[in-house]
Write a protein that holds these residues in place. Structure first.
Motif, PDB file in Angstrom:
ATOM      1  N   CYS A 126       0.868  -1.345   0.098  1.00 32.22           N
ATOM      2  CA  CYS A 126       0.188  -0.033   0.095  1.00 32.22           C
ATOM      3  C   CYS A 126       0.816   1.214  -0.021  1.00 32.22           C
ATOM      4  CB  CYS A 126      -0.786  -0.198   1.084  1.00 32.22           C
ATOM      5  SG  CYS A 126      -2.207  -1.168   1.052  1.00 32.22           S
ATOM      6  N   ALA A 127       1.928   1.111   0.737  1.00 32.38           N
ATOM      7  CA  ALA A 127       2.768   2.353   0.970  1.00 32.38           C
ATOM      8  C   ALA A 127       3.542   2.534  -0.453  1.00 32.38           C
ATOM      9  CB  ALA A 127       3.814   2.292   1.849  1.00 32.38           C
ATOM     10  N   LEU A 128       3.879   1.598  -1.010  1.00 32.73           N
ATOM     11  CA  LEU A 128       4.765   1.657  -2.425  1.00 32.73           C
ATOM     12  C   LEU A 128       3.675   2.200  -3.475  1.00 32.73           C
ATOM     13  CD1 LEU A 128       6.911  -1.597  -2.238  1.00 32.73           C
ATOM     14  CD2 LEU A 128       7.750   0.874  -2.150  1.00 32.73           C
ATOM     15  N   SER A 129       2.598   1.563  -3.248  1.00 28.05           N
ATOM     16  CA  SER A 129       1.600   2.166  -4.332  1.00 28.05           C
ATOM     17  C   SER A 129       1.306   3.658  -4.232  1.00 28.05           C
ATOM     18  CB  SER A 129       0.364   1.335  -4.489  1.00 28.05           C
ATOM     19  OG  SER A 129      -0.345   1.403  -3.364  1.00 28.05           O
ATOM     20  N   LEU A 130       1.033   4.373  -2.868  1.00 27.49           N
ATOM     21  CA  LEU A 130       0.920   5.569  -2.648  1.00 27.49           C
ATOM     22  C   LEU A 130       2.231   6.325  -3.072  1.00 27.49           C
ATOM     23  CD1 LEU A 130      -0.753   7.613  -1.200  1.00 27.49           C
ATOM     24  CD2 LEU A 130       0.439   7.319   0.663  1.00 27.49           C
ATOM     25  N   ALA A 131       3.329   5.838  -3.010  1.00 28.12           N
ATOM     26  CA  ALA A 131       4.582   6.530  -3.370  1.00 28.12           C
ATOM     27  C   ALA A 131       4.565   6.637  -4.813  1.00 28.12           C
ATOM     28  CB  ALA A 131       5.921   5.778  -3.118  1.00 28.12           C
ATOM     29  N   PHE A 132       4.233   5.713  -5.622  1.00 28.32           N
ATOM     30  CA  PHE A 132       4.011   5.518  -7.002  1.00 28.32           C
ATOM     31  C   PHE A 132       3.103   6.568  -7.467  1.00 28.32           C
ATOM     32  CE2 PHE A 132       3.005   3.211 -10.948  1.00 28.32           C
ATOM     33  CZ  PHE A 132       4.703   3.014 -11.320  1.00 28.32           C
TER      34      PHE A 132
ATOM     35  N   VAL B 277       2.067  12.213  -9.964  1.00 28.06           N
ATOM     36  CA  VAL B 277       1.467  13.369  -9.800  1.00 28.06           C
ATOM     37  C   VAL B 277       2.601  14.418  -9.912  1.00 28.06           C
ATOM     38  CG1 VAL B 277       0.151  14.924  -8.179  1.00 28.06           C
ATOM     39  CG2 VAL B 277      -0.792  12.648  -8.675  1.00 28.06           C
ATOM     40  N   ALA B 278       3.909  14.296  -9.036  1.00 32.39           N
ATOM     41  CA  ALA B 278       4.767  15.213  -9.137  1.00 32.39           C
ATOM     42  C   ALA B 278       5.409  15.415 -10.742  1.00 32.39           C
ATOM     43  CB  ALA B 278       5.816  14.838  -8.351  1.00 32.39           C
ATOM     44  N   MET B 279       5.512  14.188 -11.607  1.00 28.49           N
ATOM     45  CA  MET B 279       5.976  14.107 -12.676  1.00 28.49           C
ATOM     46  C   MET B 279       4.953  14.272 -13.849  1.00 28.49           C
ATOM     47  SD  MET B 279       9.157  13.631 -12.575  1.00 28.49           S
ATOM     48  CE  MET B 279       9.587  14.196 -10.985  1.00 28.49           C
ATOM     49  N   ALA B 280       3.618  14.710 -13.409  1.00 31.10           N
ATOM     50  CA  ALA B 280       2.663  14.894 -14.389  1.00 31.10           C
ATOM     51  C   ALA B 280       2.319  13.707 -15.487  1.00 31.10           C
ATOM     52  CB  ALA B 280       2.754  16.277 -15.182  1.00 31.10           C
ATOM     53  N   ALA B 281       2.820  12.595 -15.009  1.00 27.42           N
ATOM     54  CA  ALA B 281       2.542  11.283 -15.733  1.00 27.42           C
ATOM     55  C   ALA B 281       1.446  10.800 -15.288  1.00 27.42           C
ATOM     56  CB  ALA B 281       3.831  10.340 -15.688  1.00 27.42           C
ATOM     57  N   TRP B 282       0.112  11.120 -16.128  1.00 25.87           N
ATOM     58  CA  TRP B 282      -1.066  10.786 -15.801  1.00 25.87           C
ATOM     59  C   TRP B 282      -1.461   9.198 -16.009  1.00 25.87           C
ATOM     60  CZ3 TRP B 282      -2.564  13.599 -12.162  1.00 25.87           C
ATOM     61  CH2 TRP B 282      -2.428  14.846 -12.055  1.00 25.87           C
ATOM     62  N   TRP B 283      -0.775   8.612 -17.082  1.00 29.27           N
ATOM     63  CA  TRP B 283      -0.805   7.474 -17.214  1.00 29.27           C
ATOM     64  C   TRP B 283      -0.217   6.619 -16.288  1.00 29.27           C
ATOM     65  CZ3 TRP B 283       3.762   4.288 -17.784  1.00 29.27           C
ATOM     66  CH2 TRP B 283       4.808   5.300 -17.828  1.00 29.27           C
ATOM     67  N   LEU B 284       0.753   7.131 -15.656  1.00 32.68           N
ATOM     68  CA  LEU B 284       1.614   6.218 -14.634  1.00 32.68           C
ATOM     69  C   LEU B 284       0.657   6.497 -13.051  1.00 32.68           C
ATOM     70  CD1 LEU B 284       4.361   4.878 -14.350  1.00 32.68           C
ATOM     71  CD2 LEU B 284       5.260   6.933 -13.349  1.00 32.68           C
ATOM     72  N   PHE B 285      -0.267   7.594 -13.108  1.00 34.57           N
ATOM     73  CA  PHE B 285      -1.019   7.765 -11.846  1.00 34.57           C
ATOM     74  C   PHE B 285      -2.212   6.759 -12.123  1.00 34.57           C
ATOM     75  CE2 PHE B 285      -5.011   9.444 -10.721  1.00 34.57           C
ATOM     76  CZ  PHE B 285      -4.576   9.970  -9.114  1.00 34.57           C
ATOM     77  N   ILE B 286      -2.754   6.602 -13.158  1.00 30.14           N
ATOM     78  CA  ILE B 286      -3.807   5.483 -13.120  1.00 30.14           C
ATOM     79  C   ILE B 286      -3.147   3.976 -12.931  1.00 30.14           C
ATOM     80  CG2 ILE B 286      -5.250   4.526 -14.834  1.00 30.14           C
ATOM     81  CD1 ILE B 286      -5.398   7.174 -16.396  1.00 30.14           C
TER      82      ILE B 286
END
Length: 138
Positions: free
Chosen positions: A94-100, A105-114
């Protein structure tokens, strides 16, 4: 719970005294007072006051716990305290997925956010339902 209410009340008083003091001390700077730090201290004061009022209100409503009574014995607090789970890997995932997700969000990579949000949802579901399957099934 009255002891906890008094501890939070002391913290509230501390923050209430420190907030204006901080503003006056930083008022001599070239910016005329640090509004960021002052507002953070004021918010800490208000949050401590909220916790103090909540705990103080409930302390009056409930029966005193064995540790709150002057005539309380150690044996009065004996018995089952609740279920404490053994070792689990789910909080790590859970913590690793939150860090991900935060990184995405910080890199504005929305595909990575999804992707991170989907993995996070699976991890939270695994954490919540961990004791409803296998040898722990109810």
């Amino acid at each position: 719970m009255k002891a906890e209410a008094w501890i939070f009340a002391a913290c509230t008083i501390f923050f209430a005294l420190v907030s204006p003091t901080y503003w006056f001390v930083t008022a001599g700077s070239e910016h005329g007072g640090d509004w960021t730090g002052t507002s953070a201290l004021v918010m800490c004061t208000l949050l401590m006051a909220m916790i103090t009022l909540y705990i103080g209100f409930h302390a009056k409503q409930m029966d005193p716990r064995p540790e709150d009574r002057k005539d309380g014995e150690i044996a009065d607090g004996a018995g089952e305290l609740g279920f404490f789970p053994p070792f689990s890997w789910w909080p790590l995932w859970c913590a690793l997925s939150l860090a991900f997700v935060v990184f995405a969000v910080a890199m504005a990579a929305w595909w990575l956010f999804i992707i991170g949000a989907v993995v996070g949802f699976i991890c939270v579901a695994g954490l919540v339902f961990e004791y409803y399957r296998g040898e722990h099934a109810h």
